[in-house]
Design a protein around this motif. Structure first.
Motif, PDB file in Angstrom:
ATOM      1  N   LEU A   1      -8.106   2.255  -7.843  1.00 44.95           N
ATOM      2  CA  LEU A   1      -7.506   1.176  -6.926  1.00 44.95           C
ATOM      3  C   LEU A   1      -8.400   0.021  -6.719  1.00 44.95           C
ATOM      4  CD1 LEU A   1      -5.463   0.432  -4.854  1.00 44.95           C
ATOM      5  CD2 LEU A   1      -6.732   1.918  -3.193  1.00 44.95           C
ATOM      6  N   ILE A   2      -9.813   0.266  -6.484  1.00 40.12           N
ATOM      7  CA  ILE A   2     -10.610  -0.902  -6.053  1.00 40.12           C
ATOM      8  C   ILE A   2     -10.997  -1.715  -7.289  1.00 40.12           C
ATOM      9  CG2 ILE A   2     -12.918  -1.360  -5.400  1.00 40.12           C
ATOM     10  CD1 ILE A   2     -13.111   0.822  -3.870  1.00 40.12           C
TER      11      ILE A   2
ATOM     12  N   PRO B   1       0.991  -1.147  -0.024  1.00 40.64           N
ATOM     13  CA  PRO B   1      -0.075  -0.200  -0.105  1.00 40.64           C
ATOM     14  C   PRO B   1       0.988   1.576   0.043  1.00 40.64           C
ATOM     15  CG  PRO B   1       0.129  -1.015   2.127  1.00 40.64           C
ATOM     16  CD  PRO B   1       0.842  -1.919   1.377  1.00 40.64           C
ATOM     17  N   ASP B   2       1.563   1.622  -1.172  1.00 38.62           N
ATOM     18  CA  ASP B   2       2.286   2.751  -1.110  1.00 38.62           C
ATOM     19  C   ASP B   2       1.654   3.462  -2.390  1.00 38.62           C
ATOM     20  OD1 ASP B   2       4.459   4.734  -2.303  1.00 38.62           O
ATOM     21  OD2 ASP B   2       5.252   3.764  -0.720  1.00 38.62           O
ATOM     22  N   PHE B   3       1.452   4.849  -1.849  1.00 34.82           N
ATOM     23  CA  PHE B   3       0.585   5.665  -2.931  1.00 34.82           C
ATOM     24  C   PHE B   3       1.264   5.850  -4.110  1.00 34.82           C
ATOM     25  CE2 PHE B   3      -0.639   9.803  -4.578  1.00 34.82           C
ATOM     26  CZ  PHE B   3      -2.050   9.736  -4.583  1.00 34.82           C
ATOM     27  N   SER B   4       2.641   5.531  -4.282  1.00 38.07           N
ATOM     28  CA  SER B   4       3.099   5.672  -5.435  1.00 38.07           C
ATOM     29  C   SER B   4       2.710   4.570  -6.612  1.00 38.07           C
ATOM     30  CB  SER B   4       4.773   5.299  -5.580  1.00 38.07           C
ATOM     31  OG  SER B   4       4.789   4.192  -5.017  1.00 38.07           O
ATOM     32  N   VAL B   5       2.066   3.535  -6.302  1.00 36.64           N
ATOM     33  CA  VAL B   5       1.463   2.622  -6.873  1.00 36.64           C
ATOM     34  C   VAL B   5       0.443   3.192  -7.967  1.00 36.64           C
ATOM     35  CG1 VAL B   5      -0.499   1.827  -5.596  1.00 36.64           C
ATOM     36  CG2 VAL B   5       0.554   0.089  -7.098  1.00 36.64           C
ATOM     37  N   MET B   6       0.094   4.227  -7.731  1.00 35.19           N
ATOM     38  CA  MET B   6      -1.292   4.676  -8.616  1.00 35.19           C
ATOM     39  C   MET B   6      -0.777   5.105  -9.900  1.00 35.19           C
ATOM     40  SD  MET B   6      -3.860   4.088  -6.700  1.00 35.19           S
ATOM     41  CE  MET B   6      -4.956   4.850  -8.160  1.00 35.19           C
ATOM     42  N   SER B   7       0.752   5.481  -9.955  1.00 33.80           N
ATOM     43  CA  SER B   7       1.236   6.036 -11.252  1.00 33.80           C
ATOM     44  C   SER B   7       1.609   4.768 -12.011  1.00 33.80           C
ATOM     45  CB  SER B   7       2.404   6.797 -11.078  1.00 33.80           C
ATOM     46  OG  SER B   7       3.488   5.948 -10.180  1.00 33.80           O
ATOM     47  N   ARG B   8       1.279   3.897 -11.592  1.00 36.75           N
ATOM     48  CA  ARG B   8       1.609   2.494 -12.479  1.00 36.75           C
ATOM     49  C   ARG B   8       0.266   1.744 -12.815  1.00 36.75           C
ATOM     50  NH1 ARG B   8       5.149  -0.755  -8.254  1.00 36.75           N
ATOM     51  NH2 ARG B   8       5.286  -2.487 -10.074  1.00 36.75           N
ATOM     52  N   LEU B   9      -0.928   2.479 -12.367  1.00 31.81           N
ATOM     53  CA  LEU B   9      -2.233   1.859 -12.787  1.00 31.81           C
ATOM     54  C   LEU B   9      -2.750   2.596 -13.900  1.00 31.81           C
ATOM     55  CD1 LEU B   9      -3.572   1.088  -9.536  1.00 31.81           C
ATOM     56  CD2 LEU B   9      -2.384  -0.505 -10.724  1.00 31.81           C
TER      57      LEU B   9
END
Length: 450
Positions: A411-412, A302-310
């Motif tokens: 995310l979901i 759960p690191d916020f930086s993952v959103m840039s990979r989605l």
């Protein structure tokens, strides 16, 4: 490419009586086909005139260039008043500006990053809940409603959806949604302020119960703030923020109004968008597999930086918001004489801005009825994203939680597709407008473990 379902277009000409009946039952099915290619259309009633505006520069005039000249119409707000009171969603002028000065700081800067762990926990809880419902049809709108409500309570009050009060609010809100029409009679007939608004007993009862429960949460949080034990979540941030111009914050009643709209806007709209997104990927298996592969990025934690990979998930969610905008229409009212497309528009006229029409407009979008998340990388898609995509409105009144929703939804979605394949079952869902764009008979999917 499979085209997603849309309401059957009505004849271009219907009687006012029939149109009003269809409009009250379902705004979307009442709309004639010509409105998906018109720049502007006029609708007359014995009491007022409405103008549907699809021309991008006129939409920009209303929402961005001169918003104070086009306040929200009270005709539409009447139907929501029992639950939302004088929340930021319904107010205009200086009252609205004051509310936004207090609310906006809670969603600025690093606040999205701060709320991300709570969103992640809600997404994991959704996966755990769905794990017991695999290999059989699931009505997915009910599941996305549960997930979105969980996100709201975790980020707003630091409690999960199974908390006693949160669960009661969620249950009563479902009753409210089923009983509250999107339009009240005041939308069509000018009523004196002293005359009752004819809300059903069920609607008034549900709204009263919801507000009483929210009041309990609010007063408990006020006590925690005074004692210095309050968690640093969105509720605490908003309740401790002061208007920089007056030095005043929200009192209890005002805070209840705001929490009610946060729950409505942040739960109902997200639930609608996520359900339609899951249906769209269920009917496009190749795209679904690409999303599932991208979702492996979640394995890093759960690191916020993952959103840039989605990125694919973001574009898919954006496309669902285009095809099925949760709020299909927004209504503003003219306060001074206007001239749109060589037509004189008098003060008091209703200006209807319709994401439902604008997002499917035949003269703006390439293949407007097709599901194509890759369109956002094309020149047409980039232009329309700027000029013709308004699921969160635009300008000063853009939804405060727009950035919040664009994290929560992808995310979901990714979390679900990381663990399950989704397949559409039964009849294709028919979109209708209640409080938001939902399916007439639900959206039924089958989930299987990956």
């Amino acid at each position: 490419m499979t085209r997603p379902p849309k309401p059957a277009a009505r004849p271009d000409k219907v009687s006012l009586r029939r149109y009003v009946r269809l409009f009250r039952q379902d705004i979307l099915s009442a709309q004639p086909a010509r409105l998906y290619r018109a720049w502007m259309a006029e609708f007359r009633t014995p009491f007022f005139r409405s103008y549907l505006v699809n021309q991008p520069d006129l939409v920009k005039t209303v929402l961005k260039d001169r918003p104070d000249a086009f306040p929200k119409s009270n005709r539409i707000s009447e139907g929501l008043r029992p639950l939302l009171g004088n929340s930021v969603f319904l107010t205009n002028g200086e009252s609205w500006k004051r509310q936004r000065r207090i609310i906006d700081p809670a969603f600025e800067g690093g606040r999205l990053k701060d709320t991300f762990p709570a969103m992640w926990q809600a997404a994991e809880a959704t996966v755990a809940r769905l794990s017991s419902k695999t290999d059989r049809p699931v009505e997915i709108e009910a599941e996305t409603s549960h997930a979105a409500a969980d996100v709201i309570f975790r980020t707003l009050f630091s409690i999960p959806i199974d908390h006693e009060i949160a669960a009661q609010v969620f249950t009563r809100f479902r009753d409210y949604q089923r009983s509250a029409p999107i339009l009240n009679i005041a939308a069509f007939v000018p009523l004196p302020k002293w005359l009752p608004r004819f809300h059903s007993r069920r609607t008034r009862s549900a709204a009263r119960d919801i507000r009483a429960l929210i009041t309990r949460l609010t007063t408990e949080r006020q006590d925690q703030i005074r004692q210095g034990t309050a968690p640093q979540d969105l509720a605490t941030k908003i309740m401790t923020t002061r208007d920089p111009q007056t030095g005043e914050g929200f009192d209890t009643d005002e805070m209840v109004d705001q929490v009610a709209i946060f729950f409505l806007a942040g739960h109902e709209t997200s639930a609608s968008a996520l359900a339609w997104t899951l249906y769209l990927v269920a009917t496009h298996p190749d795209w679904q597999e690409n999303l599932a592969q991208e979702a492996q990025a979640l394995d890093d934690g759960p690191d916020f930086s993952v959103m840039s990979r989605l990125r694919l998930s973001r574009d898919t969610f954006r496309e669902a918001l285009r095809l099925y905008p949760p709020v299909p229409m927004m209504v503003r009212e003219t306060t001074c004489p206007e001239r749109f497309r060589d037509r004189d528009i008098t003060p008091g006229a209703q200006i209807v801005l319709s994401p439902w029409h604008l997002h499917r407009h035949e003269r703006l979008w390439e293949a407007p009825d097709d599901f194509d998340p890759e369109r956002w990388q094309t020149e047409n898609g980039k232009t329309c994203l700027r000029d013709a995509w308004i699921p969160f409105s635009a300008g000063p009144r853009v939804c405060t939680g727009a950035g919040f929703a664009m994290v929560e939804g992808p995310l979901i979605l990714s979390m679900i597709l990381r663990h399950f394949r989704v397949e559409a079952v039964g009849e294709a869902p028919v979109p209708v407008a209640h409080l938001t764009v939902r399916s007439r008979d639900g959206i039924h999917l089958r989930l299987t473990r990956r």
